[in-house]
Design a protein around this motif. Structure first.
Motif, mmCIF file in Angstrom:
data_model
loop_
_atom_site.group_PDB
_atom_site.id
_atom_site.type_symbol
_atom_site.label_atom_id
_atom_site.label_comp_id
_atom_site.label_asym_id
_atom_site.label_seq_id
_atom_site.Cartn_x
_atom_site.Cartn_y
_atom_site.Cartn_z
ATOM 1 N N PRO A 57 0.809 -1.320 -0.143
ATOM 2 C CA PRO A 57 -0.142 0.027 -0.017
ATOM 3 C C PRO A 57 0.740 1.451 0.135
ATOM 4 C CG PRO A 57 0.205 -0.846 2.204
ATOM 5 C CD PRO A 57 1.067 -2.208 1.404
ATOM 6 N N PRO A 58 0.298 2.407 -0.640
ATOM 7 C CA PRO A 58 1.382 3.852 -0.320
ATOM 8 C C PRO A 58 1.675 3.847 1.198
ATOM 9 C CG PRO A 58 -1.062 3.729 -1.333
ATOM 10 C CD PRO A 58 -1.529 2.449 -1.292
ATOM 11 N N LEU A 59 2.481 4.681 1.280
ATOM 12 C CA LEU A 59 2.561 5.149 2.579
ATOM 13 C C LEU A 59 2.276 5.882 3.667
ATOM 14 C CD1 LEU A 59 6.758 5.504 2.380
ATOM 15 C CD2 LEU A 59 5.324 3.697 3.552
ATOM 16 N N ASN A 60 1.700 5.299 4.059
ATOM 17 C CA ASN A 60 0.612 6.219 5.447
ATOM 18 C C ASN A 60 1.212 7.173 6.658
ATOM 19 O OD1 ASN A 60 -1.495 7.861 7.285
ATOM 20 N ND2 ASN A 60 -2.876 6.252 6.589
ATOM 21 N N VAL A 61 2.130 7.965 6.494
ATOM 22 C CA VAL A 61 2.792 8.310 7.080
ATOM 23 C C VAL A 61 2.774 8.733 8.483
ATOM 24 C CG1 VAL A 61 4.762 10.542 7.112
ATOM 25 C CG2 VAL A 61 4.838 9.255 4.741
ATOM 26 N N PRO A 62 1.475 9.573 8.503
ATOM 27 C CA PRO A 62 0.807 10.128 9.435
ATOM 28 C C PRO A 62 0.804 8.837 10.588
ATOM 29 C CG PRO A 62 -0.198 11.052 7.400
ATOM 30 C CD PRO A 62 0.552 10.798 7.182
ATOM 31 N N ALA A 63 0.061 8.304 9.753
ATOM 32 C CA ALA A 63 0.108 6.369 10.650
ATOM 33 C C ALA A 63 1.647 6.426 11.385
ATOM 34 C CB ALA A 63 -0.096 5.151 9.503
ATOM 35 N N LEU A 64 2.888 6.356 9.698
ATOM 36 C CA LEU A 64 3.786 5.581 10.519
ATOM 37 C C LEU A 64 4.555 6.686 12.036
ATOM 38 C CD1 LEU A 64 5.156 5.249 7.635
ATOM 39 C CD2 LEU A 64 5.026 3.990 9.059
ATOM 40 N N ARG A 65 4.120 8.001 11.646
ATOM 41 C CA ARG A 65 5.052 8.888 12.742
ATOM 42 C C ARG A 65 4.108 9.278 14.204
ATOM 43 N NH1 ARG A 65 3.692 12.974 9.938
ATOM 44 N NH2 ARG A 65 6.100 13.340 8.903
ATOM 45 N N ALA A 66 3.085 8.489 13.466
ATOM 46 C CA ALA A 66 2.177 8.315 15.375
ATOM 47 C C ALA A 66 2.456 6.781 15.888
ATOM 48 C CB ALA A 66 0.414 8.125 15.258
ATOM 49 N N ALA A 67 2.556 6.000 15.589
ATOM 50 C CA ALA A 67 3.163 4.799 15.513
ATOM 51 C C ALA A 67 4.389 4.343 16.668
ATOM 52 C CB ALA A 67 3.579 3.383 14.443
ATOM 53 N N ILE A 68 5.730 5.452 16.220
ATOM 54 C CA ILE A 68 6.348 5.572 16.638
ATOM 55 C C ILE A 68 6.909 6.740 17.990
ATOM 56 C CG2 ILE A 68 7.861 4.107 14.979
ATOM 57 C CD1 ILE A 68 9.314 7.029 14.522
ATOM 58 N N GLY A 69 5.730 7.448 17.870
ATOM 59 C CA GLY A 69 5.554 8.419 18.113
ATOM 60 C C GLY A 69 4.788 8.018 19.941
ATOM 61 N N ASP A 70 4.196 7.005 19.859
ATOM 62 C CA ASP A 70 3.896 6.534 21.512
ATOM 63 C C ASP A 70 4.617 5.596 21.794
ATOM 64 O OD1 ASP A 70 2.031 5.669 23.325
ATOM 65 O OD2 ASP A 70 0.842 4.842 21.859
ATOM 66 N N LEU A 71 4.885 6.793 22.888
ATOM 67 C CA LEU A 71 6.530 6.083 23.876
ATOM 68 C C LEU A 71 5.515 5.498 25.142
ATOM 69 C CD1 LEU A 71 9.426 8.771 22.533
ATOM 70 C CD2 LEU A 71 8.903 6.769 21.854
ATOM 71 N N GLU A 72 4.696 5.644 25.209
ATOM 72 C CA GLU A 72 4.254 5.273 26.834
ATOM 73 C C GLU A 72 2.783 3.999 26.780
ATOM 74 O OE1 GLU A 72 4.110 6.795 29.093
ATOM 75 O OE2 GLU A 72 4.675 8.261 28.378
ATOM 76 N N HIS A 73 2.700 3.246 25.565
ATOM 77 C CA HIS A 73 2.290 2.373 25.103
ATOM 78 C C HIS A 73 3.136 1.311 24.624
ATOM 79 C CE1 HIS A 73 -0.764 5.443 25.921
ATOM 80 N NE2 HIS A 73 -1.419 4.151 26.774
ATOM 81 N N PRO A 74 3.898 0.204 25.134
ATOM 82 C CA PRO A 74 4.169 -0.028 26.537
ATOM 83 C C PRO A 74 5.798 0.930 26.011
ATOM 84 C CG PRO A 74 5.451 -1.108 25.018
ATOM 85 C CD PRO A 74 4.643 -0.672 24.090
ATOM 86 N N GLN A 75 6.563 1.848 27.197
ATOM 87 C CA GLN A 75 7.069 2.610 27.873
ATOM 88 C C GLN A 75 8.464 2.565 26.868
ATOM 89 O OE1 GLN A 75 8.106 3.729 31.931
ATOM 90 N NE2 GLN A 75 9.137 5.696 31.232
ATOM 91 N N LEU A 76 8.615 3.208 26.537
ATOM 92 C CA LEU A 76 9.802 3.375 25.573
ATOM 93 C C LEU A 76 10.182 4.734 25.563
ATOM 94 C CD1 LEU A 76 7.946 2.568 21.849
ATOM 95 C CD2 LEU A 76 9.195 0.842 23.960
ATOM 96 N N THR A 77 11.675 4.669 25.163
ATOM 97 C CA THR A 77 12.706 6.386 25.494
ATOM 98 C C THR A 77 12.923 6.406 24.253
ATOM 99 O OG1 THR A 77 14.994 4.471 26.084
ATOM 100 C CG2 THR A 77 13.586 5.209 27.803
ATOM 101 N N ALA A 78 12.551 5.562 23.445
ATOM 102 C CA ALA A 78 12.902 6.329 21.892
ATOM 103 C C ALA A 78 12.102 5.281 20.940
ATOM 104 C CB ALA A 78 14.545 6.477 21.548
ATOM 105 N N ALA A 79 12.622 5.215 19.614
ATOM 106 C CA ALA A 79 12.245 4.551 18.764
ATOM 107 C C ALA A 79 12.613 5.386 17.589
ATOM 108 C CB ALA A 79 10.384 4.193 18.277
ATOM 109 N N GLN A 80 13.024 4.784 16.055
ATOM 110 C CA GLN A 80 13.390 4.810 15.046
ATOM 111 C C GLN A 80 13.167 3.474 13.861
ATOM 112 O OE1 GLN A 80 17.383 5.342 13.686
ATOM 113 N NE2 GLN A 80 17.720 4.187 15.389
ATOM 114 N N LEU A 81 12.204 4.572 12.619
ATOM 115 C CA LEU A 81 12.006 3.620 11.458
ATOM 116 C C LEU A 81 12.275 4.014 10.308
ATOM 117 C CD1 LEU A 81 10.081 1.372 10.530
ATOM 118 C CD2 LEU A 81 7.491 2.777 10.491
ATOM 119 N N ARG A 82 13.009 3.145 9.770
ATOM 120 C CA ARG A 82 13.601 3.359 8.423
ATOM 121 C C ARG A 82 12.542 2.047 6.891
ATOM 122 N NH1 ARG A 82 17.601 5.562 6.564
ATOM 123 N NH2 ARG A 82 18.635 6.201 8.142
#
Length: 404
Positions: A57-82
């Protein structure tokens, strides 16, 4: 290590696999040896028997940004996605690489890749097989005599590669069931033979080749095989055959060095009192050939591209990495087998990926792609607990990758 330690090592892989319908069996197993030892420098298509892959499917950038931006479920200190491939490219980060300084994550920051190490080891073993230096159907006991208990049945190199060895659970490793215990044992030093010596005399979990169970000790044995065949440390062989030829300048096999040198993402562990301990410095000798390496998202994307494109293996050996055991071979819980010779497979929202997940304390990662490379993805995130809560992050990002 102990069975409890081993089960924790597979949390991320189980998360991906349990979340989706698993892929069907890959191409038929190639027979015989490849006469030419040189890698093939051209794209390797999927076998003709493989049905055409659905378009990514076409890239859904808002969904990708939201997916890695949630640092509370579970608790994360950082995330990155390429994300890369013919269907689109994107890179994003969230959180901080270092809580003390507040520095944001950067593209060249390194991190511990855990069991993604296994793909490097499997690639070298299959290169050696392609060169006629070992037959994957030969028993490992023939190449490493006296290492395994004498009462064990023959276990082939291929059965180690695809986790159908049936080896019993190790006994006698430290109990790492609390974060305080993990902290106490973070600088323990192990040799590969000490790790193998944790295997009891028996009984086997199952007859080799009859079932599948993901086990790190399989790849400790395969790294020892590389050393026996080449006469050199397996890390040097990985560097000579993969890292330097591909220009993976940010990837290394650390050996007994507990530190990560250069710019890197720190890993943290939540203690019983709720505080976060920087767990970045950690002797990785207990993981060794099954999970000790360090890399970046960019280097792993380059490695995955080269591997899938046939730059590292002749086509018949590469096909082994996409060939699951026969249909009657199931995981211990009865679900379909999902591990081939070095790669695992999962289907999410109708998109079938091949690749590998990995984890160490403070670090979780995944490196996956469709076989036609329409979509590749390299993920790294930093959970403060090493448990099933990592499922939340893995599923969230997997869904964002596969839904328009």
């Amino acid at each position: 290590m102990s069975s409890s330690s081993l089960s924790r090592r597979a949390v991320v892989g189980a998360a991906l696999s349990g979340a989706a319908v698993l892929a069907a069996s890959g191409p038929a197993r190639a027979a015989g040896r490849v006469p030419a030892p040189r890698p093939v420098h051209r794209p390797v298509p999927a076998a003709p028997s493989t049905p055409p892959a659905p378009p990514a499917p076409p890239l859904n950038v808002p969904a990708l940004r939201a997916a890695i931006g949630d640092l509370e479920h579970p608790q994360l200190t950082a995330a990155q996605l390429r994300v890369s491939g013919s269907a689109g490219r994107w890179y994003g980060t969230a959180g901080v690489a270092d809580r003390d300084t507040g520095r944001a994550v950067r593209a060249h920051d390194t991190f511990r890749i855990g069991s993604i190490t296994k793909v490097f080891v499997a690639t070298v073993v299959l290169q050696l097989a392609a060169e006629g230096r070992v037959a994957v159907e030969s028993p490992i006991q023939r190449r490493l005599p006296g290492l395994l208990p004498a009462g064990f049945p023959p276990i082939t190199v291929l059965q180690l590669l695809n986790h159908t060895s049936g080896l019993p659970d190790e006994k006698g490793a430290p109990d790492l069931s609390t974060p305080e215990a993990v902290a106490r044992h973070r600088y323990d030093r192990w040799t590969p033979r000490q790790l193998v010596a944790l295997l009891p005399q028996g009984p086997m979990k199952f007859t080799p080749g009859r079932k599948q169970e993901y086990r790190g000790i399989n790849y400790v044995l395969l790294a020892l095989l590389i050393e026996r065949l080449t006469g050199r440390p397996y890390g040097e062989v990985v560097a000579d055959r993969i890292l330097r030829p591909l220009g993976l300048r940010h990837t290394c096999v650390p050996g007994n060095d507990p530190r990560i040198h250069g710019p890197h993402v720190h890993g943290y562990l939540k203690m019983t009192d709720g505080t976060l301990l920087d767990i970045t410095d950690f002797d990785q000798s207990a993981a060794w050939g099954e999970g000790e390496m360090i890399s970046t998202t960019g280097d792993l994307d380059r490695f995955l591209t080269a591997l899938f494109s046939g730059e590292l293996l002749p086509s018949r050996e590469l096909d082994r990495m996409f060939t699951l055991p026969p249909e009657e071979v199931r995981m211990l819980d009865g679900t379909p087998a999902r591990y081939a010779a070095g790669l695992q497979t999962v289907t999410v929202n109708g998109i079938t990926f091949w690749g590998k997940t990995g984890e160490r304390f403070g670090y979780a990662s995944a490196m996956v792609a469709t076989r036609d490379q329409q979509r590749r993805a390299v993920l790294s995130f930093n959970p403060v607990r090493r448990d099933a809560t990592q499922v939340q992050a893995t599923l969230r990002i997997a869904n964002a990758l596969t839904k328009p």
